[in-house]
Design a protein around this motif. Structure first.
Motif, PDB file in Angstrom:
ATOM      1  N   SER A 133       9.484  29.181 -26.290  1.00 30.25           N
ATOM      2  CA  SER A 133      10.872  29.069 -27.103  1.00 30.25           C
ATOM      3  C   SER A 133       9.966  27.650 -26.457  1.00 30.25           C
ATOM      4  CB  SER A 133      11.926  29.220 -26.705  1.00 30.25           C
ATOM      5  OG  SER A 133      12.399  29.172 -25.492  1.00 30.25           O
ATOM      6  N   GLY A 134      10.180  26.062 -27.103  1.00 31.02           N
ATOM      7  CA  GLY A 134      10.274  25.120 -26.057  1.00 31.02           C
ATOM      8  C   GLY A 134      11.653  24.306 -27.112  1.00 31.02           C
ATOM      9  N   GLU A 135      11.673  23.116 -26.419  1.00 28.27           N
ATOM     10  CA  GLU A 135      12.278  21.925 -27.069  1.00 28.27           C
ATOM     11  C   GLU A 135      12.080  21.094 -26.200  1.00 28.27           C
ATOM     12  OE1 GLU A 135      16.822  22.267 -28.160  1.00 28.27           O
ATOM     13  OE2 GLU A 135      16.677  20.562 -26.309  1.00 28.27           O
ATOM     14  N   ILE A 136      11.544  19.724 -26.946  1.00 28.26           N
ATOM     15  CA  ILE A 136      11.766  18.354 -26.624  1.00 28.26           C
ATOM     16  C   ILE A 136      12.500  17.238 -27.115  1.00 28.26           C
ATOM     17  CG2 ILE A 136      10.151  16.812 -26.840  1.00 28.26           C
ATOM     18  CD1 ILE A 136       7.220  18.249 -26.393  1.00 28.26           C
ATOM     19  N   ILE A 150      11.763  21.110 -31.687  1.00 21.98           N
ATOM     20  CA  ILE A 150      11.823  22.671 -30.944  1.00 21.98           C
ATOM     21  C   ILE A 150      10.479  23.713 -31.701  1.00 21.98           C
ATOM     22  CG2 ILE A 150      13.610  24.851 -31.158  1.00 21.98           C
ATOM     23  CD1 ILE A 150      15.572  22.760 -32.069  1.00 21.98           C
ATOM     24  N   PHE A 151      10.472  24.209 -30.761  1.00 20.17           N
ATOM     25  CA  PHE A 151       9.060  25.486 -30.781  1.00 20.17           C
ATOM     26  C   PHE A 151       8.991  26.356 -30.989  1.00 20.17           C
ATOM     27  CE2 PHE A 151       8.577  21.937 -28.208  1.00 20.17           C
ATOM     28  CZ  PHE A 151       7.936  22.499 -27.277  1.00 20.17           C
ATOM     29  N   VAL A 162       5.425  19.605 -35.091  1.00 22.98           N
ATOM     30  CA  VAL A 162       6.277  20.073 -35.352  1.00 22.98           C
ATOM     31  C   VAL A 162       7.801  18.761 -35.835  1.00 22.98           C
ATOM     32  CG1 VAL A 162       8.150  21.116 -33.331  1.00 22.98           C
ATOM     33  CG2 VAL A 162       6.164  21.064 -33.039  1.00 22.98           C
ATOM     34  N   MET A 163       8.196  18.823 -36.862  1.00 18.98           N
ATOM     35  CA  MET A 163       9.045  17.907 -37.425  1.00 18.98           C
ATOM     36  C   MET A 163       9.830  17.776 -36.515  1.00 18.98           C
ATOM     37  SD  MET A 163       8.034  19.518 -41.144  1.00 18.98           S
ATOM     38  CE  MET A 163       6.899  19.825 -41.082  1.00 18.98           C
ATOM     39  N   GLU A 164      11.100  17.102 -36.747  1.00 20.54           N
ATOM     40  CA  GLU A 164      12.606  16.617 -35.759  1.00 20.54           C
ATOM     41  C   GLU A 164      12.923  17.484 -36.796  1.00 20.54           C
ATOM     42  OE1 GLU A 164      15.990  15.498 -36.461  1.00 20.54           O
ATOM     43  OE2 GLU A 164      15.139  15.200 -38.055  1.00 20.54           O
ATOM     44  N   SER A 165      14.075  18.479 -36.294  1.00 24.50           N
ATOM     45  CA  SER A 165      14.532  19.866 -35.822  1.00 24.50           C
ATOM     46  C   SER A 165      16.002  20.053 -37.094  1.00 24.50           C
ATOM     47  CB  SER A 165      15.563  20.228 -35.517  1.00 24.50           C
ATOM     48  OG  SER A 165      17.040  19.175 -34.476  1.00 24.50           O
ATOM     49  N   THR A 166      16.167  18.261 -37.240  1.00 20.45           N
ATOM     50  CA  THR A 166      17.146  18.449 -38.563  1.00 20.45           C
ATOM     51  C   THR A 166      16.813  17.671 -39.297  1.00 20.45           C
ATOM     52  OG1 THR A 166      17.652  15.691 -38.338  1.00 20.45           O
ATOM     53  CG2 THR A 166      19.057  17.368 -37.184  1.00 20.45           C
ATOM     54  N   GLY A 167      15.124  17.247 -39.992  1.00 16.43           N
ATOM     55  CA  GLY A 167      14.432  17.341 -40.661  1.00 16.43           C
ATOM     56  C   GLY A 167      15.866  15.117 -41.155  1.00 16.43           C
ATOM     57  N   GLU A 168      16.502  14.684 -40.848  1.00 13.09           N
ATOM     58  CA  GLU A 168      17.111  13.829 -41.445  1.00 13.09           C
ATOM     59  C   GLU A 168      16.934  12.696 -40.480  1.00 13.09           C
ATOM     60  OE1 GLU A 168      19.015  14.187 -43.989  1.00 13.09           O
ATOM     61  OE2 GLU A 168      18.516  15.786 -43.985  1.00 13.09           O
ATOM     62  N   GLY A 235       7.438  23.397 -36.029  1.00 11.99           N
ATOM     63  CA  GLY A 235       7.561  24.483 -34.287  1.00 11.99           C
ATOM     64  C   GLY A 235       7.683  26.171 -35.023  1.00 11.99           C
ATOM     65  N   ILE A 236       8.043  26.453 -36.204  1.00 10.23           N
ATOM     66  CA  ILE A 236       8.819  27.465 -36.376  1.00 10.23           C
ATOM     67  C   ILE A 236       8.296  28.887 -36.053  1.00 10.23           C
ATOM     68  CG2 ILE A 236       8.389  27.429 -38.991  1.00 10.23           C
ATOM     69  CD1 ILE A 236      11.144  28.497 -39.509  1.00 10.23           C
ATOM     70  N   THR A 237       8.674  30.332 -36.089  1.00  6.45           N
ATOM     71  CA  THR A 237       7.398  31.495 -36.358  1.00  6.45           C
ATOM     72  C   THR A 237       8.575  31.894 -37.571  1.00  6.45           C
ATOM     73  OG1 THR A 237       6.926  31.032 -34.340  1.00  6.45           O
ATOM     74  CG2 THR A 237       6.578  32.926 -35.519  1.00  6.45           C
ATOM     75  N   TYR A 238       7.663  32.671 -38.424  1.00  4.86           N
ATOM     76  CA  TYR A 238       8.531  33.552 -39.288  1.00  4.86           C
ATOM     77  C   TYR A 238       8.550  35.197 -38.760  1.00  4.86           C
ATOM     78  CZ  TYR A 238       7.893  29.255 -42.196  1.00  4.86           C
ATOM     79  OH  TYR A 238       7.917  28.615 -42.855  1.00  4.86           O
ATOM     80  N   ARG A 239       9.324  35.427 -39.726  1.00  5.95           N
ATOM     81  CA  ARG A 239       9.211  37.118 -38.658  1.00  5.95           C
ATOM     82  C   ARG A 239       9.504  37.845 -40.583  1.00  5.95           C
ATOM     83  NH1 ARG A 239      13.942  39.158 -35.024  1.00  5.95           N
ATOM     84  NH2 ARG A 239      15.303  39.075 -36.602  1.00  5.95           N
ATOM     85  N   ALA A 240       8.509  39.111 -40.479  1.00  9.50           N
ATOM     86  CA  ALA A 240       9.113  40.234 -41.079  1.00  9.50           C
ATOM     87  C   ALA A 240       9.717  41.528 -41.173  1.00  9.50           C
ATOM     88  CB  ALA A 240       8.019  40.176 -42.397  1.00  9.50           C
ATOM     89  N   LYS A 241      10.334  42.255 -40.853  1.00  5.36           N
ATOM     90  CA  LYS A 241      11.375  43.053 -40.306  1.00  5.36           C
ATOM     91  C   LYS A 241      10.609  44.734 -41.473  1.00  5.36           C
ATOM     92  CE  LYS A 241      16.365  44.678 -39.082  1.00  5.36           C
ATOM     93  NZ  LYS A 241      17.491  44.537 -39.183  1.00  5.36           N
ATOM     94  N   PHE A 242      10.890  45.523 -40.749  1.00  8.83           N
ATOM     95  CA  PHE A 242      10.327  46.640 -41.275  1.00  8.83           C
ATOM     96  C   PHE A 242      11.268  47.702 -40.727  1.00  8.83           C
ATOM     97  CE2 PHE A 242       6.388  44.087 -41.581  1.00  8.83           C
ATOM     98  CZ  PHE A 242       6.060  44.449 -42.412  1.00  8.83           C
ATOM     99  N   GLU A 243      11.773  48.745 -41.294  1.00  5.86           N
ATOM    100  CA  GLU A 243      12.707  49.889 -40.843  1.00  5.86           C
ATOM    101  C   GLU A 243      12.427  50.821 -41.366  1.00  5.86           C
ATOM    102  OE1 GLU A 243      17.437  47.693 -40.711  1.00  5.86           O
ATOM    103  OE2 GLU A 243      16.942  47.649 -42.990  1.00  5.86           O
ATOM    104  N   ASN A 244      12.774  51.531 -40.476  1.00  3.17           N
ATOM    105  CA  ASN A 244      12.770  53.444 -40.428  1.00  3.17           C
ATOM    106  C   ASN A 244      11.598  53.472 -40.746  1.00  3.17           C
ATOM    107  OD1 ASN A 244      13.394  56.044 -40.577  1.00  3.17           O
ATOM    108  ND2 ASN A 244      14.016  55.970 -42.748  1.00  3.17           N
ATOM    109  N   VAL A 245      10.652  53.034 -39.350  1.00  2.00           N
ATOM    110  CA  VAL A 245       9.002  53.735 -40.474  1.00  2.00           C
ATOM    111  C   VAL A 245       8.792  54.576 -39.541  1.00  2.00           C
ATOM    112  CG1 VAL A 245       6.953  52.189 -39.691  1.00  2.00           C
ATOM    113  CG2 VAL A 245       8.597  50.935 -40.338  1.00  2.00           C
ATOM    114  N   LYS A 246       8.585  55.903 -41.010  1.00  2.88           N
ATOM    115  CA  LYS A 246       8.502  57.149 -39.917  1.00  2.88           C
ATOM    116  C   LYS A 246       7.702  57.322 -38.646  1.00  2.88           C
ATOM    117  CE  LYS A 246      12.447  58.507 -42.859  1.00  2.88           C
ATOM    118  NZ  LYS A 246      12.493  59.720 -44.068  1.00  2.88           N
ATOM    119  N   GLY A 247       6.852  58.517 -38.645  1.00  2.79           N
ATOM    120  CA  GLY A 247       5.935  59.001 -38.044  1.00  2.79           C
ATOM    121  C   GLY A 247       4.704  58.978 -38.912  1.00  2.79           C
TER     122      GLY A 247
END
Length: 274
Positions: A133-136, A150-151, A162-168, A235-247
């Motif tokens: 994580s980082g911020e300038i 933010i990245f 990296v775009m200005e964090s608010t987009g404004e 700067g964004i990182t996306y995250r995919a969530k996987f629940e109850n991944v059985k053996g």
């Protein structure tokens, strides 16, 4: 005798016709199978293409090819918006390579809202570690308010638009900026957990397969968007969530932002094994 002869002739004709019919269908089936094999071969090839992993080439950054980005021009003194670029931030292993205008999807908040003119910078991780994580912060001369960039998850040597964090905050070619401060957190390495998890992808789908015989309660797959010019978009990182991944079982997620064409899986995390 004549009757017997006619029967023999008829039998021979029927046999010949039968052989012809059988021969026709055999050839047709073989042709169909050949076409099927050809088609299946194409499908397999396309799937292989779809499932090939994408990696940003850190040695081939080309800022002028970043989609939607227009770098600010330098003045007669060689300054860009009052800054000497690249600007190496002291003791942070960060370079600001460019400052300019971005037009396109605003990705930093996940909204993908269309923006016509957002202030943006191109940041490079010059260290041999991943920046988790980082911020300038910059400030426009003549104002007191700081502007944040933010990245997250910048691997060693990689760059991100990296775009200005608010987009404004809009870009203006006449504006001048000064560097204020920055914060950086690093990690020595990231893992794709290839000894425990196998990941396959197709279109917007990500599938994780548990290679162990133990249940994995939650698995997170992190990915970033790669844009033209070998640069991360945002700067964004996306995250995919996987629940109850059985053996030894698989779970598939239909994501909002992932695509085989422009996404790189950065790391995988797993929690609560039982």
């Amino acid at each position: 005798m004549k009757k017997i002869f006619l029967i023999i002739i008829s039998t021979i004709l029927i046999s010949l016709i039968g052989l012809g019919v059988i021969g026709y269908y055999v050839e047709k089936d073989e042709a169909a199978q050949a076409q099927k094999n050809k088609t299946e071969g194409t499908i397999v090839k396309e799937e292989d293409k779809e499932e090939s992993k994408l990696y940003l080439d850190v040695d081939k950054l080309d800022i002028n090819k970043i989609e939607g980005y227009t770098p600010a021009k330098s003045n007669e003194e060689g300054l860009v918006a009052n800054m000497t670029l690249p600007y190496s931030i002291p003791n942070k292993n960060l370079d600001i390579l460019s400052i300019g205008q971005y037009e396109g999807k605003f990705v930093e908040d996940g909204s993908d809202d269309k923006k016509d003119n957002v202030l943006a910078i191109v940041v490079k991780n010059t260290s041999d570690k991943t920046i988790s994580s980082g911020e300038i912060k910059l400030r426009k001369i003549g104002t007191s308010k700081s502007i944040k960039f933010i990245f997250t998850n910048l691997k060693a040597g990689s760059s991100a638009l990296v775009m200005e964090s608010t987009g404004e905050v809009n870009f203006n070619g006449e504006d001048k900026y000064v560097y204020i401060s920055s914060n950086v957190n690093t990690e020595d390495s990231t893992s794709l957990m290839e000894d425990k998890i196998e990941v396959t992808t197709k279109d917007k789908n990500i599938t994780v397969k548990n290679l162990t015989n133990k249940n994995l309660n939650t698995v997170y797959v992190y990915y970033k968007i790669v844009t033209d010019g070998n640069c991360y978009l945002g700067g964004i990182t996306y995250r995919a969530k996987f629940e109850n991944v059985k053996g030894e079982k698989s779970v598939t997620a239909d994501t909002l932002h992932f695509s085989n064409k422009n996404s790189e899986i950065i790391k995988i995390e797993q929690f609560s094994t039982k």
